[in-house]
Design a protein around this motif. Structure first.
Motif, mmCIF file in Angstrom:
data_model
loop_
_atom_site.group_PDB
_atom_site.id
_atom_site.type_symbol
_atom_site.label_atom_id
_atom_site.label_comp_id
_atom_site.label_asym_id
_atom_site.label_seq_id
_atom_site.Cartn_x
_atom_site.Cartn_y
_atom_site.Cartn_z
ATOM 1 N N PHE A 193 0.734 -1.222 0.006
ATOM 2 C CA PHE A 193 0.084 0.126 0.007
ATOM 3 C C PHE A 193 0.985 1.346 -0.090
ATOM 4 N N ILE A 194 2.024 1.386 0.816
ATOM 5 C CA ILE A 194 2.750 2.599 1.022
ATOM 6 C C ILE A 194 3.523 2.496 -0.436
ATOM 7 N N PHE A 195 4.004 1.631 -0.868
ATOM 8 C CA PHE A 195 4.807 1.613 -2.266
ATOM 9 C C PHE A 195 3.834 2.143 -3.391
ATOM 10 N N LEU A 196 2.565 1.672 -3.315
ATOM 11 C CA LEU A 196 1.646 2.429 -4.413
ATOM 12 C C LEU A 196 1.664 3.782 -4.349
ATOM 13 N N CYS A 197 1.266 3.959 -2.975
ATOM 14 C CA CYS A 197 1.184 5.524 -2.816
ATOM 15 C C CYS A 197 2.329 6.391 -3.276
ATOM 16 N N ILE A 198 3.472 5.864 -2.816
ATOM 17 C CA ILE A 198 4.574 6.840 -3.149
ATOM 18 C C ILE A 198 5.082 6.701 -4.468
ATOM 19 N N SER A 199 4.662 5.654 -5.372
ATOM 20 C CA SER A 199 5.129 5.539 -6.737
ATOM 21 C C SER A 199 4.136 6.637 -7.302
ATOM 22 N N TYR A 200 2.698 6.773 -6.987
ATOM 23 C CA TYR A 200 1.890 7.445 -7.677
ATOM 24 C C TYR A 200 2.165 9.096 -7.401
ATOM 25 N N PHE A 201 2.641 9.650 -6.213
ATOM 26 C CA PHE A 201 3.067 10.687 -5.974
ATOM 27 C C PHE A 201 4.483 11.030 -6.393
ATOM 28 N N LEU A 202 5.164 10.183 -6.387
ATOM 29 C CA LEU A 202 6.572 10.639 -6.940
ATOM 30 C C LEU A 202 6.468 10.744 -8.448
ATOM 31 N N THR A 203 5.729 9.987 -8.937
ATOM 32 C CA THR A 203 5.683 10.042 -10.399
ATOM 33 C C THR A 203 5.027 11.450 -10.921
ATOM 34 N N HIS A 204 4.248 11.764 -10.092
ATOM 35 C CA HIS A 204 3.482 13.201 -10.481
ATOM 36 C C HIS A 204 4.449 14.176 -10.139
ATOM 37 N N TYR A 226 8.212 13.828 -10.391
ATOM 38 C CA TYR A 226 9.419 13.574 -10.641
ATOM 39 C C TYR A 226 9.507 12.817 -11.937
ATOM 40 N N GLY A 227 8.202 12.555 -12.530
ATOM 41 C CA GLY A 227 7.944 11.930 -13.901
ATOM 42 C C GLY A 227 8.451 10.382 -13.652
ATOM 43 N N SER A 228 8.627 9.780 -14.691
ATOM 44 C CA SER A 228 9.032 8.170 -14.572
ATOM 45 C C SER A 228 10.255 7.970 -13.745
ATOM 46 N N VAL A 229 11.063 8.891 -13.335
ATOM 47 C CA VAL A 229 12.207 8.620 -12.381
ATOM 48 C C VAL A 229 11.735 8.336 -10.812
ATOM 49 N N GLY A 230 10.437 8.839 -10.697
ATOM 50 C CA GLY A 230 9.885 8.676 -9.428
ATOM 51 C C GLY A 230 9.453 7.149 -9.274
ATOM 52 N N PHE A 231 9.080 6.417 -10.172
ATOM 53 C CA PHE A 231 8.900 4.959 -10.209
ATOM 54 C C PHE A 231 10.273 4.164 -9.602
ATOM 55 N N ILE A 232 11.345 4.673 -10.050
ATOM 56 C CA ILE A 232 12.392 3.988 -9.525
ATOM 57 C C ILE A 232 12.879 4.353 -8.057
ATOM 58 N N LEU A 233 12.717 5.588 -7.869
ATOM 59 C CA LEU A 233 12.887 6.161 -6.541
ATOM 60 C C LEU A 233 11.961 5.356 -5.305
ATOM 61 N N ALA A 234 10.867 5.178 -5.799
ATOM 62 C CA ALA A 234 9.700 4.235 -5.060
ATOM 63 C C ALA A 234 10.191 2.848 -4.747
ATOM 64 N N ASN A 235 10.766 2.315 -6.173
ATOM 65 C CA ASN A 235 11.562 0.883 -5.844
ATOM 66 C C ASN A 235 12.590 0.857 -5.079
ATOM 67 N N CYS A 236 13.443 1.920 -5.133
ATOM 68 C CA CYS A 236 14.566 1.993 -3.963
ATOM 69 C C CYS A 236 13.905 1.687 -2.599
ATOM 70 N N PHE A 237 13.064 2.746 -2.307
ATOM 71 C CA PHE A 237 12.389 2.608 -0.862
ATOM 72 C C PHE A 237 11.788 1.303 -0.613
ATOM 73 N N ASN A 238 11.080 0.689 -1.604
ATOM 74 C CA ASN A 238 10.479 -0.697 -1.303
ATOM 75 C C ASN A 238 11.457 -1.653 -1.321
ATOM 76 N N MET A 239 12.545 -1.880 -1.656
ATOM 77 C CA MET A 239 13.779 -2.862 -1.668
ATOM 78 C C MET A 239 14.431 -2.502 -0.339
ATOM 79 N N GLY A 240 14.560 -1.060 0.067
ATOM 80 C CA GLY A 240 15.333 -0.937 1.366
ATOM 81 C C GLY A 240 14.606 -1.572 2.532
ATOM 82 N N ILE A 241 13.265 -1.305 2.461
ATOM 83 C CA ILE A 241 12.478 -1.864 3.729
ATOM 84 C C ILE A 241 12.572 -3.497 3.600
#
Length: 529
Positions: free
Chosen positions: A412-423, A425-440
């Motif tokens: 749930f957190i990942f999908l929310c972060i992906s949505y906001f970061l994409t708005h 930072y654009g497509s770069v937001g997806f990768i930043l969200a994935n880094c957060f996801n993998m870190g956890i």
């Protein structure tokens, strides 16, 4: 089978799988570069994001949990019940194909037929291909459990080559066919794959070689679902473990393919931008797919065979614990160094790589920033793959269930972060969200590993600490290559590019020499296994 023998065969399986993945990615990479010059990026976006997501979701949800459960423990088991359980992947696959196919056809945005023709046929074909692939699941699990390395290499090589030859032929002759091209190629791929496994077992079962190996399945008929009088249809312990893994796999799929779900369901990027993102994503994930994934899959089998699920470190055989700890430490060190190397050198060479591969369509705009961020993400992928591989092989049913709640919250957190970061930072937001996801996920897995080995003398997490010499060489290489990019790349001609490449080659050589001199234990492990 002794633990040392399992380690040797597992290492060979991982090596063969890695080489196989290299072949696949090189061929696929060349195919993408070829199709970029014939087809629109919108068409590539629909195929590589929308339709591939349908196929991977059906296959993952239908079989991942069964694979995890049926590959746990010893290869000596009641294979009749295990095979019965594995055949349940087919009706499950039919169910998911129908449900998700309707969603893809009626609830999602339909591409413009003039730009992406035959979308409906593509959805049907990719859903059908998932069902066909699931027909070979019992064969695949049998082969994996008994470490049939050559079978996997031959089957997957033939299927990928067949798919690529058909794709290239149709793209050249009938580029106006649109999604028909990729639909036919996908159906050919899964058909060849399943046929290779089926033909092999038809020839192998009952042969002198099978008898010599005391293979647990004697007849071809035994590979089909069968009832045994006065016995249950499946092993209920395996079935319960499968259900636990299924709940986890559902969440893991969301986390693994999260950005594609956000792109597909929330329309945050158009089909053209999705195509560029997917191409960059495939380029960035080359190492993760052809090195990290085979290692993770193969050593999951090793840890599951050598250690017993659900038991504490004191209740395990201590020789096996020592071997598992040593292997885990060296695997962590191996993937960490690969990940750090990709991160350091990926930053300065992302724009050049994209310019050579796809021209200005990829090297301009957000492409280089995407690949630079992905270079960092590779480091997270590297560590998470091994730590999660170990924990998945050791966790008991109750621990798996508890982990499912963690994954649910993380999804749930990942999908929310992906949505906001994409708005933002654009497509770069997806990768930043994935880094957060993998870190956890890494934090959870390392905590489990620390807790598991706490009452022993082994400390495998020290594998996450590079040598002091490497900690010095990596920053120097990063600074030198970054200055080289500013001075020589990428619009100053080919001579300047060659100077930039030569600078990187010298820094990489210095890094590798330092690695060989300071990480002797790891070098010996790689050479011997």
């Amino acid at each position: 089978m002794a633990a040392q023998d399992v380690l040797g065969q597992t290492a060979r399986l991982a090596s063969s799988s890695a080489l196989l993945q290299v072949l696949f990615r090189v061929v696929t990479f060349g195919l993408n570069a070829f199709t970029l010059r014939y087809l629109s990026r919108e068409l590539i976006g629909v195929v590589n994001v929308r339709l591939t997501l349908l196929y991977s979701t059906v296959v993952f949800l239908a079989r991942e949990a069964f694979r995890r459960a049926c590959l746990s423990g010893s290869a000596k088991r009641n294979w009749t019940k295990t095979i019965n359980l594995l055949w349940l992947t087919v009706p499950l696959g039919v169910f998911w194909s129908l449900i998700l196919g309707l969603v893809w056809l009626h609830l999602l945005e339909v591409p413009d037929p003039s730009v992406v023709p035959h979308y409906q046929a593509g959805v049907v074909a990719f859903g059908l291909s998932a069902i066909i692939e699931l027909l070979g699941e019992p064969f695949w699990v049998l082969a994996q459990a008994h470490l049939f390395v050559r079978l996997k290499v031959v089957a997957e090589t033939l299927s990928v080559v067949s798919k690529c030859v058909l794709t290239v032929t149709l793209v050249i002759l009938y580029p106006h066919w649109g999604l028909y091209i990729f639909s036919l190629a996908q159906l050919l791929y899964v058909s060849v794959l399943v046929m290779c496994y089926a033909i092999y077992f038809v020839m192998f079962l009952g042969s002198p070689e099978a008898t010599k190996k005391s293979f647990p399945v004697a007849r071809v008929k035994a590979l089909l679902p069968s009832f045994v009088e006065d016995e249950t249809f499946v092993n209920w312990k395996e079935a319960r473990l499968t259900w636990s893994f299924f709940k986890q796999s559902f969440l893991k799929q969301i986390l693994t393919e999260g950005e594609r779900y956000v792109m597909t369901f929330l329309n945050v990027l158009n089909f053209g931008d999705q195509g560029v993102y997917d191409i960059v994503n495939n380029l960035g994930s080359l190492v993760a797919r052809f090195i990290f994934l085979p290692i993770e899959e193969s050593f999951y089998v090793f840890f599951a065979k050598v250690l017993e699920r659900g038991k504490t470190v004191k209740d395990q055989k201590q020789d096996d614990v020592a071997m598992a700890a040593n292997v885990l430490e060296l695997l962590l060190k191996l993937v960490l160094l690969i990940g750090l190397t990709i991160t350091v050198f990926g930053y300065a060479y992302s724009q050049l790589a994209l310019d050579i591969y796809g021209g200005s369509m990829l090297s301009s705009g957000t492409g280089p920033d995407l690949l630079r961020c992905y270079s960092l993400y590779v480091l997270f992928l590297a560590v998470n793959g091994i730590t999660e591989c170990f924990t998945s092989a050791l966790m008991c049913k109750e621990e798996v269930d508890r982990y499912n709640f963690v994954m649910l919250a993380l999804s749930f957190i990942f999908l929310c972060i992906s949505y906001f970061l994409t708005h933002w930072y654009g497509s770069v937001g997806f990768i930043l969200a994935n880094c957060f996801n993998m870190g956890i996920r890494i934090a959870h897995s390392t905590h489990y590993i620390y807790h598991f080995f706490r009452e022993s003398t082994h400390r495998p997490l020290t594998g996450l600490l590079p040598s002091p010499a490497l900690l010095l060489v990596y920053p120097i290489s990063a600074v030198v290559t970054a200055f080289s990019e500013v001075l020589f790349c990428c619009d100053k001609g080919w001579m300047a590019r060659l100077i930039h490449i030569s600078t990187g080659a010298l820094c990489l050589a210095a890094t590798l020499v330092t690695m060989f001199c300071s990480e002797t234990k790891l070098v010996h492990f790689v050479r011997s296994q």
